[in-house]
Design an enzyme around this catalytic site. Structure first.
Site, PDB file in Angstrom:
ATOM      1  CG  ASN A 167      -1.985  -1.103   1.046  1.00 49.25           C
ATOM      2  OD1 ASN A 167      -2.916  -0.958   0.248  1.00 49.25           O
ATOM      3  ND2 ASN A 167      -1.800  -2.216   1.750  1.00 49.25           N
ATOM      4  CD  GLU A 168       4.722   1.521  -2.617  1.00 54.13           C
ATOM      5  OE1 GLU A 168       4.964   2.154  -1.575  1.00 54.13           O
ATOM      6  OE2 GLU A 168       5.572   0.792  -3.163  1.00 54.13           O
ATOM      7  N   PRO A 169       2.164   5.226  -0.878  1.00 53.42           N
ATOM      8  CG  PRO A 169       3.957   6.704  -0.641  1.00 53.42           C
ATOM      9  CD  PRO A 169       3.618   5.304  -1.047  1.00 53.42           C
ATOM     10  CB  SER A 218      -2.844   2.994   0.077  1.00 53.20           C
ATOM     11  OG  SER A 218      -1.975   2.560  -0.925  1.00 53.20           O
ATOM     12  CB  THR A 224       8.664   0.331  -3.259  1.00 55.30           C
ATOM     13  OG1 THR A 224       8.000   1.077  -2.241  1.00 55.30           O
ATOM     14  CG2 THR A 224       8.442  -1.144  -3.042  1.00 55.30           C
TER      15      THR A 224
END
Ligand code: F6R
Length: 624
Positions: free
Chosen positions: A151-153, A155, A170
């Site tokens: 869940n990247e920035p 999300s 990432t």
């Protein structure tokens, strides 16, 4: 209270044992209640120790997984489940193949499905979690972006299992595993934040100093869609398990005096005064009582009565850390342990130069070959040189020509991420060995002073390494017995418990524990990424402009690591640039404290013979 979530700080081994024990409790509780445990699992380097402990419990304590159901957080997309990069394979190789879990109870998002089927598969994954009764315990790591799962920035709190584009940070972090950033998939399938938050218990684990900045944000920052881990603050049964390195930036460790009463000792006093001096931009000797009182340091002031004696004590303690050449070891037997063939010059080049001039009997022991960090094009260059060499000197050696052809043939047909042949690995090793010799020759040292240990734990040909074994310890011990050092220099950085530096330290500690001779003093340098804080350093070594230039030249000799080193982490600067900034930065900070102004400085932590290496752990009961 600055921490918004429950935090436990203990060494990684203890984290692994605690979580594995909790998992076994859940398995047994569930079974007794007539249902079955549902575990949410993670991949990456962090959970490996937990999985090792579960395997041990299965083997030695008969921990039974026959009815356990598991759901993994994520998988790269696209990804063949047989690929060495697949999380399906990771889970088999790190856990499932060694326990009695039923294949039909294992769920890992699939990375090998057609794009148009991804949404339906994600919905089915969610449904399967619900059908299983929801997740009892979700294990999480944390990425440098603060991601949980992938869940990247950005999300949302409500997000569910879905396909997601991976953040650049990432992808850079994964570059090492994929032999280069370009090979890292652009996308992944991940459980959503909402999915994770529905787990009844959550254990997030973070280890190593490279996680300390994001841990601070996740624990002390406000909930923020840019850092998915901050959402965990809203979960009533979430615990962050941190090792001391990952916890190092938390307020309770950095500046505990702002939270309440502290138990003052010398190191804490020095830290507080340095902090105050930097905060007020006044040199140590100019700090006054008001500065102390206005910055939560009345109790420290009270110990000394007034600012003058306290300032003086700390100033003298700091001054005594500065040790030029005349105050450094001379005439001693020294082993410099260098995990990779360049850590010696990057992290302690200034020191190495000075102790060589001080006529110490020095051996530089390169612990690993560092061959995975050499690009194929470097090998091609050397192979081409060999071909020319054979031609120019008319060597007519068929054997050499055969090897050249074989290596070139392999490189021509090598596919992305394919493991190198032995010939190529040997050439990559030799390239780094020649560079290491050239590096120390910059200081006038002799090539006979270089030893290449080639510890077997590193020789997997892959990025992931084996645990330290008997042979690694035997080789290390043999060198120690041969050279009988008074002093050993070792890389003391605490990043990533499975990282090469940490494992090299483990091999040295294990060898020293078996060593029957007199225990040497241990000088720890920090590694390529960070420097010791002035407060924690025992020795500060001044470098002149010429000495820093000489050290930079030695770093230049590691040509295969220049320009675009394969694993530069998040830092785009080359090693020599980082080193210059780091060494000049330390000198500048020392100067700003009101101490003498030097051009550059290296920092060391010294452990007296037999003293433990690890920093003191702050007990969890210290939570404010
Ligand atoms: C892995 C996962 C990720 C990792 C995180 C930390 O399944 O979902 O969130 O937990 O990237 O990775 P390591 O542990 O390798 O630092």
């Amino acid at each position: 209270m600055t921490e918004h979530v429950k935090v436990v700080i203990v060494e990684y081994d203890e984290i692994a044992r605690t979580i594995a024990r909790r998992i076994s409790e859940i398995i047994n509780e569930r079974r007794r209640a007539g249902s079955r445990a549902v575990l949410g699992l993670a991949t990456g380097s962090t959970p490996i120790g937990i999985y090792r402990e579960l395997i041990r419990m299965h083997k030695e304590e008969k921990l039974d997984f026959s009815d356990v159901v598991t759901f993994n957080l994520d998988e790269y997309y696209p990804m063949d489940p047989e690929s060495i990069h697949s999380y399906h394979r990771y889970m088999r190789e790190n856990l499932f193949d060694f326990i009695n879990i039923k294949p039909e109870n294992i769920h890992v998002p699939r990375g090998d499905i057609a794009r148009e089927r991804v949404d339906a598969e994600c919905a089915a994954y969610e449904a399967a979690i619900k059908n299983a009764g929801g997740i009892d315990l979700q294990l999480l790591g944390i990425g440098k972006t603060g991601h949980i799962g992938f869940n990247e920035p950005g999300s949302g709190m409500e997000s569910r299992t879905r396909r997601i584009a991976l953040d650049t940070v990432t992808r850079r972090d994964a570059a090492a595993d994929f032999f280069g950033e370009d090979n890292v998939p652009q996308e992944a399938i991940t459980m959503g934040v909402g999915t994770i938050m529905e787990a009844r218990e959550i254990a997030l684990v973070a280890t190593g100093e490279h996680k300390s900045a994001i841990v601070l944000r996740a624990v002390e920052g406000e909930p923020d869609p840019d850092v998915a881990a901050t959402y965990l603050q809203k979960h009533s049964h979430a615990v962050f398990y941190l090792d001391p390195a990952a916890a190092a930036n938390l307020t309770r460790i950095q500046t505990p005096w702002v939270l309440g009463e502290v138990h003052w000792n010398r190191e804490m006093e020095i830290r507080a005064v340095i902090w105050l001096s930097e905060r007020t931009r006044k040199s140590v000797l100019k700090l006054d009582s008001l500065d102390y009182r206005e910055h939560h340091l009345s109790s420290l002031l009270a110990r000394y009565g007034s600012a003058g004696p306290l300032n003086g004590e700390v100033f003298n303690a700091l001054i005594s850390k500065i040790r030029g050449k005349s105050k450094l070891p001379s005439g001693k037997r020294v082993i410099v342990f260098s995990p990779h063939p360049d850590d010696d010059v990057i992290s302690m080049g200034g020191m190495l130069n000075k102790i060589h001039q001080n006529k110490n009997d020095i051996v530089v022991a390169y612990q690993t070959s560092g061959n995975i960090a050499v690009f194929d094009h470097e090998v091609r260059r050397y192979v081409d040189f060999l071909r020319r060499f054979n031609r120019d000197f008319d060597l007519g050696d068929d054997k050499a020509r055969g090897i050249v052809a074989k290596v070139e043939g392999f490189l021509d047909s090598k596919s992305v991420g394919e493991m190198d042949t032995d010939d190529v690995l040997i050439m990559k090793q030799s390239i780094r060995e020649a560079e290491a010799v050239s590096g120390i020759e910059t200081f006038g040292m002799d090539r006979s002073q270089a030893r290449f240990l080639n510890l077997p734990f590193y020789q997997t040909g892959k990025v992931r390494k084996d645990p330290i074994g008997e042979e690694d310890i035997r080789i290390t011990l043999k060198l120690i017995e041969e050279h009988q050092p008074d002093i050993v220099f070792v890389a003391g950085d605490l990043s990533d418990p499975h990282g090469t530096h940490r494992m090299c330290l483990e091999a040295i500690q294990a060898a020293l524990a078996l060593y029957k001779g007199e225990q040497p003093e241990m000088w720890l340098y920090r590694g390529a990424w960070q420097e010791w804080e002035i407060a924690e350093a025992d020795v500060l070594v001044p470098l002149s402009e010429d000495e820093l230039r000489c050290k930079t030249l030695a770093i230049f000799k590691h040509q295969s690591q220049k320009d675009r080193a394969p694993f530069p982490g998040q830092d785009d600067r080359e090693f020599w640039q980082r080193v210059q900034e780091r060494n000049r930065g330390t000198a500048k900070r020392v100067d700003q404290l009101g101490l003498p102004e030097y051009f550059a400085m290296e920092a060391y932590v010294v452990r007296k013979a037999g003293e433990p290496v690890e920093r003191e752990i702050v007990p969890t009961s210290a939570i404010g």
